[in-house]
Design a protein around this motif. Structure first.
Motif, PDB file in Angstrom:
ATOM      1  N   THR A 107      37.419  12.755  22.544  1.00 35.41           N
ATOM      2  CA  THR A 107      36.794  12.971  23.936  1.00 35.41           C
ATOM      3  C   THR A 107      37.790  13.627  24.985  1.00 35.41           C
ATOM      4  O   THR A 107      39.080  13.989  24.529  1.00 35.41           O
ATOM      5  CB  THR A 107      36.350  11.848  24.483  1.00 35.41           C
ATOM      6  OG1 THR A 107      37.548  10.995  25.252  1.00 35.41           O
ATOM      7  CG2 THR A 107      35.698  10.941  23.656  1.00 35.41           C
ATOM      8  N   ASN A 108      37.385  13.837  26.018  1.00 31.06           N
ATOM      9  CA  ASN A 108      38.416  14.481  27.225  1.00 31.06           C
ATOM     10  C   ASN A 108      38.947  13.699  28.068  1.00 31.06           C
ATOM     11  O   ASN A 108      39.583  13.740  28.842  1.00 31.06           O
ATOM     12  CB  ASN A 108      37.463  15.604  27.900  1.00 31.06           C
ATOM     13  CG  ASN A 108      36.490  14.700  28.912  1.00 31.06           C
ATOM     14  OD1 ASN A 108      35.834  13.479  28.497  1.00 31.06           O
ATOM     15  ND2 ASN A 108      35.923  15.271  30.024  1.00 31.06           N
ATOM     16  N   GLN A 109      38.899  12.161  27.563  1.00 31.49           N
ATOM     17  CA  GLN A 109      39.475  11.104  28.193  1.00 31.49           C
ATOM     18  C   GLN A 109      40.649  10.369  27.562  1.00 31.49           C
ATOM     19  O   GLN A 109      41.137   9.231  27.847  1.00 31.49           O
ATOM     20  CB  GLN A 109      38.446  10.081  28.420  1.00 31.49           C
ATOM     21  CG  GLN A 109      37.210  10.619  29.176  1.00 31.49           C
ATOM     22  CD  GLN A 109      37.699  10.844  30.743  1.00 31.49           C
ATOM     23  OE1 GLN A 109      38.440  10.132  31.226  1.00 31.49           O
ATOM     24  NE2 GLN A 109      37.198  11.794  31.206  1.00 31.49           N
ATOM     25  N   GLY A 110      41.443  11.293  26.789  1.00 34.91           N
ATOM     26  CA  GLY A 110      42.703  10.444  26.182  1.00 34.91           C
ATOM     27  C   GLY A 110      42.630  10.560  24.580  1.00 34.91           C
ATOM     28  O   GLY A 110      41.943  11.354  23.996  1.00 34.91           O
ATOM     29  N   ALA A 111      43.385   9.758  23.866  1.00 38.09           N
ATOM     30  CA  ALA A 111      43.387   9.764  22.549  1.00 38.09           C
ATOM     31  C   ALA A 111      42.266   9.626  21.819  1.00 38.09           C
ATOM     32  O   ALA A 111      41.294   8.912  22.359  1.00 38.09           O
ATOM     33  CB  ALA A 111      44.492   8.836  21.891  1.00 38.09           C
ATOM     34  N   PRO A 112      42.100  10.099  20.529  1.00 41.85           N
ATOM     35  CA  PRO A 112      40.799  10.084  19.700  1.00 41.85           C
ATOM     36  C   PRO A 112      40.470   8.554  19.575  1.00 41.85           C
ATOM     37  O   PRO A 112      41.399   7.778  19.361  1.00 41.85           O
ATOM     38  CB  PRO A 112      41.035  10.586  18.506  1.00 41.85           C
ATOM     39  CG  PRO A 112      42.271  11.699  18.826  1.00 41.85           C
ATOM     40  CD  PRO A 112      42.872  10.993  19.909  1.00 41.85           C
ATOM     41  N   ILE A 113      39.321   8.266  19.416  1.00 43.97           N
ATOM     42  CA  ILE A 113      38.809   6.884  18.967  1.00 43.97           C
ATOM     43  C   ILE A 113      38.317   6.947  17.443  1.00 43.97           C
ATOM     44  O   ILE A 113      37.594   7.893  17.054  1.00 43.97           O
ATOM     45  CB  ILE A 113      37.589   6.714  19.791  1.00 43.97           C
ATOM     46  CG1 ILE A 113      37.921   6.615  21.343  1.00 43.97           C
ATOM     47  CG2 ILE A 113      37.179   5.212  19.575  1.00 43.97           C
ATOM     48  CD1 ILE A 113      36.613   6.584  22.245  1.00 43.97           C
ATOM     49  N   THR A 114      39.088   5.982  16.744  1.00 42.55           N
ATOM     50  CA  THR A 114      38.686   6.094  15.415  1.00 42.55           C
ATOM     51  C   THR A 114      37.976   4.772  15.366  1.00 42.55           C
ATOM     52  O   THR A 114      38.256   3.601  15.674  1.00 42.55           O
ATOM     53  CB  THR A 114      39.816   6.029  14.405  1.00 42.55           C
ATOM     54  OG1 THR A 114      40.841   5.014  14.874  1.00 42.55           O
ATOM     55  CG2 THR A 114      40.404   7.377  14.592  1.00 42.55           C
TER      56      THR A 114
END
Length: 292
Positions: A107-114
């Motif tokens: 996302t444009n909001q920080g580290a990737p979410i896995t």
């Protein structure tokens, strides 16, 4: 009198229930075989023969057909609902029903979410997410809601809450109601922080929309089908959950004031060896989602 569509849905639901019951029965047989081997090593050849015999039983035509025909995709009227996007449907046969897939949300909001998608408890959701990701269905879409239940709602390209693909599929793993805190203070909530679940519109008719919980949620009547858990980037989910919200145009103050854009969403090939959860990554929940 029930409409033909209602009857079709009821028959489809019954068919899926039978298939899930067959898989559960097969899993129970495998566990009994494994327990027998551990308890009576001296009879390992006899038990192996019995296991082969049970395996042959599992391969009868009805069981084989159930294993092949895993999921049912119910067509939706894309012409009647212009918020739907037709990108075809996933396969119905040859789908994995064990192991995991890794979903990565950038996302444009920080580290990737896995997140780890559980194919044993939600094979159809895993297949659907993988199919949609392969079509870039989620790319450059917004997470349009921060729910009152403490979850980020994503997966609707239209951002309206009624969008999705031109098919739906049924719930697979809705948890049983968890005991109240006063009755069982040590019990886990139905949806622990980090849970990933489908959300259908109407409930039970899942498409592309999903929830990522940034705090525990323990409703009296769980309604969301769990498909996996966050294994990394939970701090990003929590950061998004703390964003201020504004009116979404329908009188509900749930729309993030700052756009939360999914730049890309990918789903890996199945990892059949990953039958048990790995150690949580930094920022991941300490417990697996509780399934019913």
């Amino acid at each position: 009198m029930a409409s033909s569509r209602d009857r079709q849905r009821r028959l489809a639901r019954e068919k899926l229930d039978r298939q899930l019951a067959r898989r559960a029965a097969a899993a129970r047989r495998r566990r009994r075989i494994q327990a027998g081997v551990g308890a009576a090593a001296v009879l390992i050849l006899v038990i192996a023969g019995a296991a082969w015999g049970i395996g042959a039983f599992d391969r009868d035509p009805d069981e084989k057909k159930a294993a092949e025909d895993v999921c049912l995709w119910t067509p939706q009227d894309a012409a009647g609902n212009t918020n739907l996007k037709d990108v075809g449907t996933p396969a119905t046969t040859g789908l994995p029903t064990a192991g995991t897939r890794t979903m990565t949300v950038t996302t444009n909001q920080g580290a990737p979410i896995t997140a780890q998608l559980d194919l044993a408890t939600a094979p159809c959701a895993g297949a659907s997410m993988a199919h949609l990701a392969s079509k870039a269905f989620y790319d450059n879409t917004t997470c349009h809601e921060i729910t009152a239940e403490g979850a980020l709602r994503c997966g609707d390209p239209s951002g309206t809450g009624i969008g999705g693909p031109a098919y739906t599929f049924y719930d697979e793993d809705v948890p049983d109601p968890a005991p109240s805190a006063s009755a069982a203070p040590d019990s886990s909530p139905a949806y622990p922080k980090g849970t990933v679940a489908m959300i259908g519109n109407p409930p039970g008719q899942n498409g592309s929309q999903f929830l990522i919980f940034f705090k525990d949620f323990n409703p009296e009547k769980p309604a969301y089908s769990i498909i996996g858990k966050v294994t990394g980037g939970l701090d990003t989910v929590e950061k998004i959950g703390a964003l201020p919200t504004v009116d979404n145009g329908s009188g509900d103050k749930v729309k993030p004031k700052t756009d939360v854009v999914i730049q890309s969403l990918t789903v890996s090939d199945p990892d059949a060896a990953a039958t048990t959860p790995t150690a949580p990554a930094s920022g991941a929940p300490s417990a697996s989602p509780s399934a019913g």
